[in-house]
Scaffold this motif. Sequence first.
Motif, PDB file in Angstrom:
ATOM      1  N   SER A 119       0.830  -1.209   0.000  1.00 39.18           N
ATOM      2  CA  SER A 119       0.000   0.000   0.000  1.00 39.18           C
ATOM      3  C   SER A 119       0.862   1.257   0.000  1.00 39.18           C
ATOM      4  O   SER A 119       0.566   2.235  -0.705  1.00 39.18           O
ATOM      5  CB  SER A 119      -0.931  -0.003   1.215  1.00 39.18           C
ATOM      6  OG  SER A 119      -1.779  -1.131   1.194  1.00 39.18           O
ATOM      7  N   LEU A 120       1.933   1.251   0.792  1.00 36.93           N
ATOM      8  CA  LEU A 120       2.839   2.401   0.854  1.00 36.93           C
ATOM      9  C   LEU A 120       3.508   2.629  -0.496  1.00 36.93           C
ATOM     10  O   LEU A 120       3.699   3.778  -0.924  1.00 36.93           O
ATOM     11  CB  LEU A 120       3.895   2.158   1.933  1.00 36.93           C
ATOM     12  CG  LEU A 120       4.860   3.307   2.229  1.00 36.93           C
ATOM     13  CD1 LEU A 120       4.112   4.528   2.728  1.00 36.93           C
ATOM     14  CD2 LEU A 120       5.896   2.868   3.266  1.00 36.93           C
ATOM     15  N   PHE A 121       3.864   1.543  -1.169  1.00 37.80           N
ATOM     16  CA  PHE A 121       4.464   1.628  -2.501  1.00 37.80           C
ATOM     17  C   PHE A 121       3.505   2.322  -3.464  1.00 37.80           C
ATOM     18  O   PHE A 121       3.895   3.207  -4.240  1.00 37.80           O
ATOM     19  CB  PHE A 121       4.790   0.215  -2.997  1.00 37.80           C
ATOM     20  CG  PHE A 121       5.553   0.163  -4.294  1.00 37.80           C
ATOM     21  CD1 PHE A 121       6.936   0.022  -4.287  1.00 37.80           C
ATOM     22  CD2 PHE A 121       4.899   0.225  -5.512  1.00 37.80           C
ATOM     23  CE1 PHE A 121       7.642  -0.043  -5.481  1.00 37.80           C
ATOM     24  CE2 PHE A 121       5.596   0.167  -6.704  1.00 37.80           C
ATOM     25  CZ  PHE A 121       6.970   0.031  -6.689  1.00 37.80           C
ATOM     26  N   ALA A 122       2.222   1.943  -3.414  1.00 34.64           N
ATOM     27  CA  ALA A 122       1.216   2.559  -4.286  1.00 34.64           C
ATOM     28  C   ALA A 122       1.027   4.032  -3.958  1.00 34.64           C
ATOM     29  O   ALA A 122       0.914   4.871  -4.863  1.00 34.64           O
ATOM     30  CB  ALA A 122      -0.108   1.812  -4.148  1.00 34.64           C
ATOM     31  N   ILE A 123       1.023   4.368  -2.658  1.00 34.92           N
ATOM     32  CA  ILE A 123       0.887   5.770  -2.254  1.00 34.92           C
ATOM     33  C   ILE A 123       2.072   6.587  -2.764  1.00 34.92           C
ATOM     34  O   ILE A 123       1.917   7.706  -3.255  1.00 34.92           O
ATOM     35  CB  ILE A 123       0.769   5.874  -0.724  1.00 34.92           C
ATOM     36  CG1 ILE A 123      -0.546   5.271  -0.248  1.00 34.92           C
ATOM     37  CG2 ILE A 123       0.884   7.328  -0.258  1.00 34.92           C
ATOM     38  CD1 ILE A 123      -0.654   5.144   1.260  1.00 34.92           C
ATOM     39  N   GLY A 124       3.285   6.014  -2.652  1.00 41.59           N
ATOM     40  CA  GLY A 124       4.470   6.708  -3.142  1.00 41.59           C
ATOM     41  C   GLY A 124       4.378   7.004  -4.623  1.00 41.59           C
ATOM     42  O   GLY A 124       4.770   8.085  -5.086  1.00 41.59           O
ATOM     43  N   SER A 125       3.852   6.068  -5.393  1.00 45.28           N
ATOM     44  CA  SER A 125       3.694   6.276  -6.836  1.00 45.28           C
ATOM     45  C   SER A 125       2.681   7.378  -7.119  1.00 45.28           C
ATOM     46  O   SER A 125       2.872   8.218  -8.005  1.00 45.28           O
ATOM     47  CB  SER A 125       3.245   4.971  -7.508  1.00 45.28           C
ATOM     48  OG  SER A 125       4.203   3.955  -7.324  1.00 45.28           O
ATOM     49  N   SER A 133       5.854   6.974 -12.127  1.00 51.76           N
ATOM     50  CA  SER A 133       6.875   6.803 -11.094  1.00 51.76           C
ATOM     51  C   SER A 133       7.159   5.322 -10.883  1.00 51.76           C
ATOM     52  O   SER A 133       6.262   4.476 -10.962  1.00 51.76           O
ATOM     53  CB  SER A 133       6.397   7.427  -9.788  1.00 51.76           C
ATOM     54  OG  SER A 133       7.240   7.057  -8.713  1.00 51.76           O
ATOM     55  N   SER A 134       8.411   5.015 -10.584  1.00 58.44           N
ATOM     56  CA  SER A 134       8.803   3.623 -10.326  1.00 58.44           C
ATOM     57  C   SER A 134       8.383   3.168  -8.934  1.00 58.44           C
ATOM     58  O   SER A 134       8.510   1.996  -8.601  1.00 58.44           O
ATOM     59  CB  SER A 134      10.325   3.474 -10.465  1.00 58.44           C
ATOM     60  OG  SER A 134      10.982   4.281  -9.508  1.00 58.44           O
ATOM     61  N   GLY A 135       7.880   4.078  -8.114  1.00 59.49           N
ATOM     62  CA  GLY A 135       7.513   3.728  -6.751  1.00 59.49           C
ATOM     63  C   GLY A 135       8.729   3.736  -5.842  1.00 59.49           C
ATOM     64  O   GLY A 135       9.820   4.182  -6.214  1.00 59.49           O
ATOM     65  N   ILE A 136       8.568   3.228  -4.634  1.00 56.96           N
ATOM     66  CA  ILE A 136       9.639   3.229  -3.642  1.00 56.96           C
ATOM     67  C   ILE A 136      10.704   2.204  -4.027  1.00 56.96           C
ATOM     68  O   ILE A 136      10.408   1.026  -4.182  1.00 56.96           O
ATOM     69  CB  ILE A 136       9.095   2.914  -2.243  1.00 56.96           C
ATOM     70  CG1 ILE A 136       8.119   4.012  -1.804  1.00 56.96           C
ATOM     71  CG2 ILE A 136      10.220   2.784  -1.227  1.00 56.96           C
ATOM     72  CD1 ILE A 136       7.364   3.679  -0.536  1.00 56.96           C
ATOM     73  N   GLU A 137      11.926   2.660  -4.170  1.00 57.34           N
ATOM     74  CA  GLU A 137      13.031   1.758  -4.494  1.00 57.34           C
ATOM     75  C   GLU A 137      13.934   1.507  -3.295  1.00 57.34           C
ATOM     76  O   GLU A 137      14.478   0.412  -3.147  1.00 57.34           O
ATOM     77  CB  GLU A 137      13.848   2.326  -5.654  1.00 57.34           C
ATOM     78  CG  GLU A 137      13.065   2.395  -6.964  1.00 57.34           C
ATOM     79  CD  GLU A 137      13.911   2.888  -8.116  1.00 57.34           C
ATOM     80  OE1 GLU A 137      15.033   3.400  -7.853  1.00 57.34           O
ATOM     81  OE2 GLU A 137      13.464   2.773  -9.273  1.00 57.34           O
TER      82      GLU A 137
END
Length: 220
Positions: A119-125, A133-137
Amino acid sequence: MVIYSVFVVNKAGSLIYHNDHSSSRPEVEKTFGFPLELTLKLQDERLLVIFGQRDGIRVGHTLLAINGEDVSGTKLGADNERNVMDVLNDPSNYPISIKFGRPKLSSNERIMLASMFHSLFAIGSQLSPEPHSSGIEVLETDAFKLHCFQTQTGIKFIVLTDPRQGGVEAILHRLHELYADYALKNSFYALDMPIRCELFDTSLQAVLEQAEKSGVYSGV
């Protein structure tokens, strides 16, 4: 260098694989006087430090043992008849030796945390000021780094390492290759389901061990 663990999360956010590569969890044992200078709270059947960190004992550490006797939840000793808080609140038991350390995650906690990171990855995007955006790397703390690589099909490969570990991008891409070779090409494997493959396990172990020994991974 240390590689702590590996997680694989499917496109729906479900944990389909985990490997606790390094089980080393620093423990701290200290003798205390009465009253106890730490504040403890029962959470998920563990007594956790929530205030008063000192001398290597951190907020979030679990109470592991008292005077050499293991603690299980709120019970002390092999007979599990004594309540830990009763022991800690009795002045006659002091000075008292208490051991603290990081708790080992349960299967349910791993599943929950994988879903939360998804979920956090999706929010980051979504928060990205630029499209696609590639999301959280990478997430970095003073104690570890979390590295994430998401494939075009939405599978996420997550590796937790020592902050000084190098070549993690190569490790992530190698994990993707192993997943494709030993999971996707396995006729008994159902897409997005838990990975249970001995060849995947052994190959992953070899990659992690090579990376730890050299401090950097450059490929196999």
